[in-house]
Design an enzyme around this catalytic site. Sequence first.
Site, short mmCIF file in Angstrom:
data_model
loop_
_atom_site.label_atom_id
_atom_site.label_comp_id
_atom_site.label_asym_id
_atom_site.label_seq_id
_atom_site.Cartn_x
_atom_site.Cartn_y
_atom_site.Cartn_z
N GLU A 55 0.81 -1.22 0.00
CA GLU A 55 0.00 0.00 0.00
C GLU A 55 0.84 1.27 0.00
O GLU A 55 2.07 1.23 0.15
CB GLU A 55 -0.94 -0.01 1.21
CG GLU A 55 -0.20 0.03 2.53
CD GLU A 55 -1.10 0.00 3.77
OE1 GLU A 55 -2.23 -0.53 3.66
OE2 GLU A 55 -0.67 0.52 4.81
N HIS A 106 4.55 5.82 9.07
CA HIS A 106 4.55 4.81 10.12
C HIS A 106 5.88 4.82 10.84
O HIS A 106 6.93 4.97 10.19
CB HIS A 106 4.45 3.39 9.55
CG HIS A 106 3.17 3.05 8.85
ND1 HIS A 106 1.94 3.18 9.42
CD2 HIS A 106 2.96 2.54 7.63
CE1 HIS A 106 1.02 2.77 8.56
NE2 HIS A 106 1.60 2.37 7.46
N HIS A 134 4.90 0.21 0.40
CA HIS A 134 5.51 -0.63 1.44
C HIS A 134 4.69 -1.90 1.67
O HIS A 134 3.48 -1.93 1.44
CB HIS A 134 5.68 0.14 2.75
CG HIS A 134 4.42 0.73 3.30
ND1 HIS A 134 3.87 1.88 2.80
CD2 HIS A 134 3.60 0.32 4.30
CE1 HIS A 134 2.76 2.16 3.47
NE2 HIS A 134 2.57 1.21 4.39
N CYS A 146 3.30 -0.35 15.80
CA CYS A 146 3.24 0.63 14.71
C CYS A 146 2.52 1.88 15.18
O CYS A 146 1.37 1.82 15.63
CB CYS A 146 2.51 0.03 13.51
SG CYS A 146 2.33 1.18 12.13
MN MN Z 1 0.81 1.43 5.64
#
Ligand code: MN
Length: 146
Positions: free
Chosen positions: A60, A66, A100, A114
Amino acid sequence: MVSHHSGSYTWDGVEVHPYKEDGGTHFKNVTRQTLFQGGGNLDVEWRYFEIGQDGHSTFEFHEHEHLVTVVRGKGQVLIGDKISDVGPLDIIHIPSNTWHQFRANQGDVLGFLCLVNNDRDRPRRPTEEELVELKANATIADFIRI
Ligand code: MN
């Protein structure tokens, strides 16, 4: 406030969910736990994701960033056109607008914390056109799972 670890990478009062409620086949074998949803002046969400062995996150792209810390197992991550091996306590920054994907492709699960902003755009997946372009790079073509 303390959320105690209750063993096996779960926390008291935190539910374990499938990664994305809307299903689909663009991810495989991923669970999500929301550990913190923001409050006071800390407007972030902190999640724990666990990718089962041989699973993968969605490939995505989005504007939000992130900040990831691996805490369990090992795997690989693709950031842009670069693949990296990752394991416990590695810190991974996914910048804005960068393709990624995480894969648990090293004979183990891959569990990571995350951090994201609460105010963030929705991830998107590649268009057919973008996919053709991305797959022109053999490294990306071999790695990604759609
Ligand atoms: Mn992502």
